[in-house]
Design a protein around this motif. Structure first.
Motif, PDB file in Angstrom:
ATOM      1  N   VAL A  37       0.838  -1.200   0.000  1.00 17.11           N
ATOM      2  CA  VAL A  37       0.000   0.000   0.000  1.00 17.11           C
ATOM      3  C   VAL A  37       0.874   1.252   0.000  1.00 17.11           C
ATOM      4  N   MET A  38       1.899   1.250   0.846  1.00 22.87           N
ATOM      5  CA  MET A  38       2.805   2.399   0.930  1.00 22.87           C
ATOM      6  C   MET A  38       3.489   2.653  -0.409  1.00 22.87           C
ATOM      7  N   GLU A  39       3.892   1.574  -1.025  1.00 22.58           N
ATOM      8  CA  GLU A  39       4.562   1.671  -2.322  1.00 22.58           C
ATOM      9  C   GLU A  39       3.612   2.285  -3.358  1.00 22.58           C
ATOM     10  N   TRP A  40       2.388   1.804  -3.307  1.00 25.57           N
ATOM     11  CA  TRP A  40       1.351   2.254  -4.229  1.00 25.57           C
ATOM     12  C   TRP A  40       1.066   3.748  -4.019  1.00 25.57           C
ATOM     13  N   LEU A  41       1.153   4.177  -2.747  1.00 21.54           N
ATOM     14  CA  LEU A  41       0.926   5.586  -2.436  1.00 21.54           C
ATOM     15  C   LEU A  41       2.158   6.442  -2.710  1.00 21.54           C
ATOM     16  N   GLY A  42       3.258   5.755  -3.056  1.00 19.64           N
ATOM     17  CA  GLY A  42       4.484   6.481  -3.323  1.00 19.64           C
ATOM     18  C   GLY A  42       5.218   6.909  -2.072  1.00 19.64           C
ATOM     19  N   LYS A  43       4.886   6.258  -0.941  1.00 17.51           N
ATOM     20  CA  LYS A  43       5.571   6.582   0.315  1.00 17.51           C
ATOM     21  C   LYS A  43       6.667   5.546   0.588  1.00 17.51           C
ATOM     22  N   GLY A  44       7.573   5.916   1.456  1.00 12.63           N
ATOM     23  CA  GLY A  44       8.653   4.997   1.793  1.00 12.63           C
ATOM     24  C   GLY A  44       8.172   3.856   2.664  1.00 12.63           C
ATOM     25  N   ASP A  45       8.937   2.786   2.702  1.00 11.00           N
ATOM     26  CA  ASP A  45       8.585   1.618   3.500  1.00 11.00           C
ATOM     27  C   ASP A  45       8.872   1.875   4.977  1.00 11.00           C
ATOM     28  N   ILE A  46       8.011   1.350   5.838  1.00 16.06           N
ATOM     29  CA  ILE A  46       8.215   1.529   7.275  1.00 16.06           C
ATOM     30  C   ILE A  46       8.296   0.161   7.946  1.00 16.06           C
ATOM     31  N   ASN A  47       9.264   0.015   8.835  1.00 16.34           N
ATOM     32  CA  ASN A  47       9.382  -1.229   9.585  1.00 16.34           C
ATOM     33  C   ASN A  47       8.524  -1.111  10.844  1.00 16.34           C
ATOM     34  N   TRP A  48       7.289  -1.558  10.735  1.00 17.08           N
ATOM     35  CA  TRP A  48       6.328  -1.317  11.815  1.00 17.08           C
ATOM     36  C   TRP A  48       6.694  -2.019  13.115  1.00 17.08           C
ATOM     37  N   LEU A  49       7.143  -3.257  13.013  1.00 19.17           N
ATOM     38  CA  LEU A  49       7.382  -4.028  14.239  1.00 19.17           C
ATOM     39  C   LEU A  49       8.817  -3.927  14.729  1.00 19.17           C
ATOM     40  N   GLY A  50       9.716  -3.494  13.850  1.00 19.97           N
ATOM     41  CA  GLY A  50      11.123  -3.479  14.239  1.00 19.97           C
ATOM     42  C   GLY A  50      11.565  -2.140  14.793  1.00 19.97           C
ATOM     43  N   ASP A  51      10.674  -1.166  14.774  1.00 18.51           N
ATOM     44  CA  ASP A  51      11.050   0.180  15.164  1.00 18.51           C
ATOM     45  C   ASP A  51      10.351   0.550  16.469  1.00 18.51           C
ATOM     46  N   GLN A  52      11.122   0.968  17.448  1.00 20.26           N
ATOM     47  CA  GLN A  52      10.552   1.287  18.764  1.00 20.26           C
ATOM     48  C   GLN A  52       9.455   2.339  18.700  1.00 20.26           C
ATOM     49  N   ALA A  53       9.608   3.268  17.767  1.00 27.08           N
ATOM     50  CA  ALA A  53       8.644   4.367  17.703  1.00 27.08           C
ATOM     51  C   ALA A  53       7.307   3.918  17.110  1.00 27.08           C
TER      52      ALA A  53
END
Lengths: 295, 267
Positions: free
Chosen positions: A140-156
């Motif tokens: 979905v992010m790719e389709w929206l032209g946004k960068g990839d996010i590591n949802w589970l690996g990132d503390q924030a």
């Protein structure tokens, strides 16, 4: 004399009828809590072959333990993130699903089905959704032209990911209670409101919402208790990480008891959990509940 | 206008809510090499399910979960019926105190007491047994309160009439109260079954052998045996296998299901 005998007979029957439930209640609620209180004042870990009394050391150690505070604040944030949103969403769902509209049962089904999916299966599914590069969210992010996010690996991000998932899992369940609440509101109130030409928003604010207050209270309490009970997903998704960013109190108890085998500490943590939940119950029982029902 | 936007919004929400299920179903039916890609093609297969069925003892897991769920339900029905009758219809010494004791179990459920209950089970030498998984749930305060409410609404005259005919107390319970409370039993049954089918943490802690492991625990072990996303199709198939029976039951008996939850929530 005969009356006394009859009374005695009723008492005996009542206690006999309650006995089966009582045995299990004592064995798996009251006796364990009592034992836990005692064990929480003992040092009982892998380094002590026989548990020995150490006073409030476990509690002292707990207060100095950064992970404990982290887990407790996490849990409060988790509650704050999930409870109001899922309750509000549930109300919206119920208002919508309650109206006679096309595809009503489809909509209800769509909202409700996560309730019957085990949390452990939910964890598998959402793990796939959150995985970077391959996961659904990445697509979905790719389709929206946004960068990839590591949802589970990132503390924030990890807590947000968990909160969103739990809202998805629970909102439909709470919707059910609101549907029930809506059915109990007398139709006449709506009719007279319509006669006075009240707007939809006014009707909601003056009639529907106040009359659903007991339901809101009830659902909020369940949602709050659940925010301390729901930990199955951590086993599959994050194991509490990264760096305890997604860890919760019950999972920490599980780790302390069954990974580190520190039984004294696990007991102290369990007591904190029990006290917390009983405090919430007391607030409901003595405070809020009365206000809402008798006004 | 605002109403239209809300309506569309709620339909979008429904689709959004359905997405995870549809996606895991889709993935489970895809050939392995296509599982993570979003290319549309007509390739569908049941091979993942066959593979999963062979790779782990899912038949045994199903059997175990089935036994656990049924065992808990039967025991709960019996203990709750007896206690509910006492609370609903009898005046006896210590009633209020006992009532509060039952209330406490609602707030401090067995799920929270994983560690102390593990110790109790160890003392009873019941670790790694199916009965050990079931035992903490044999008494359900929730069930007691639910049935108590229902029993209260049953008029006393029926009981008197039955007594005139010479029924004993247990017979009255069995012939008058239980049949009349059928909707409540169904409601409680559905809630209990879905709860115990889905339970994970407790069976995970208590069991460590295949003979006693619950389906959810089996799924977790199966899913964790893969290091990377390479076997998504298989894990999706396994996930579908675990959620399918309840989901099917839910779709078939949707009305009863939702009504049951409504019923149990109100009381």
């Amino acid at each position: 004399m005969g009356e006394l005998r009859a009374k005695w007979k009723v008492n005996m029957y009542a206690w006999l009828l309650l006995l089966p439930s009582l045995i299990f209640l004592l064995l798996f609620t009251f006796y364990p809590v009592w034992q836990t209180v005692i064990l929480s004042f003992h040092q009982a870990d892998l380094g002590s072959p026989e548990p020995f009394f150490n006073g409030v050391d476990n509690y002292k150690q707990m207060l100095e333990d950064d992970v404990f505070w982290k887990v407790l604040t996490n849990n409060l944030w988790f509650a704050l993130g999930t409870v109001p949103t899922s309750v509000a969403l549930a109300l919206g769902m119920a208002l919508f699903a309650n109206k006679a509209l096309r595809g009503k049962s489809f909509v209800r089904t769509a909202y409700f089905y996560p309730t019957v999916v085990p949390m452990i299966a939910v964890a598998n599914i959402w793990l796939f959704i959150y995985t970077p590069e391959y996961g659904a969210l990445s697509h979905v992010m790719e389709w929206l032209g946004k960068g990839d996010i590591n949802w589970l690996g990132d503390q924030a991000n990890v807590m947000w990911a968990m909160i969103f998932m739990v809202i998805w899992k629970e909102a439909g369940y709470f919707m059910i209670f609101y549907l029930a609440g809506l059915q109990n509101i007398s139709q006449e109130l709506y009719e007279s409101a319509a006669m006075e030409g009240a707007s939809a928003w006014t009707v909601f604010r003056r009639v529907t919402f106040p009359l659903l207050m007991p339901t809101t209270m009830f659902v909020s309490i369940i949602a709050f208790t659940n925010s301390f009970k729901l930990v199955d997903h951590l086993v599959i998704m994050t194991k509490g990480g990264p760096d305890n960013a997604s860890n919760l109190l019950l999972y920490y108890i599980y780790e302390t008891a069954f990974s580190f085998w520190d039984q004294g500490m696990a007991s102290a943590l369990t007591i904190v959990m029990v006290v917390l939940l009983l405090a919430v119950a007391a607030v409901q029982f003595f405070g809020l509940d009365k206000k809402i029902h008798y006004n | 206008m605002a109403r239209k936007i809300t309506t569309v919004g709620m339909y979008v929400l429904a689709v959004l809510w359905l997405f995870p299920l549809l996606w895991v179903l889709w993935t489970s039916l895809r050939p392995r090499e296509l599982a993570t890609s979003w290319t549309l093609s007509a390739d569908f297969t049941l091979a993942n399910f066959a593979k999963v069925w062979d790779a782990a003892p899912f038949a045994q897991y199903y059997f175990n979960t089935f036994l656990i769920v049924a065992g808990v339900l039967i025991a709960q029905m019996i203990t709750a019926t007896l206690a509910a009758y006492a609370f609903a219809k009898l005046r006896f010494w210590g009633r209020d105190v006992l009532f509060v004791l039952f209330l406490v179990q609602l707030m401090v459920p067995a799920d929270i007491l994983i560690f102390p209950n593990y110790n109790v089970l160890r003392d009873l030498a019941l670790l790694d047994t199916k009965i050990g998984i079931m035992l903490p749930y044999f008494a359900s305060a929730f069930g007691v309160f639910l049935l108590r409410q229902t029993f209260k609404t049953i008029p006393h005259e029926l009981e008197e009439a039955a007594r005139m005919e010479g029924c004993s107390w247990l017979q009255i319970l069995w012939r008058v109260y239980v049949p009349l409370a059928r909707p409540t039993y169904i409601a409680f049954g559905l809630v209990s079954v879905s709860y115990h089918w889905n339970n994970f943490m407790w069976p995970l802690i208590v069991t460590n052998s295949v003979e006693n492991r619950a389906l959810t625990v089996g799924l977790a072990i199966f899913a964790q045996s893969f290091e990377t996303g390479a076997q998504w199709a298989e894990v999706s198939a396994a996930t579908m296998m675990v959620i399918f029976p309840l989901l099917l039951a839910f779709l078939l008996f949707q009305r009863q299901f939702i009504n049951s939850f409504i019923h149990s929530g109100v009381k």
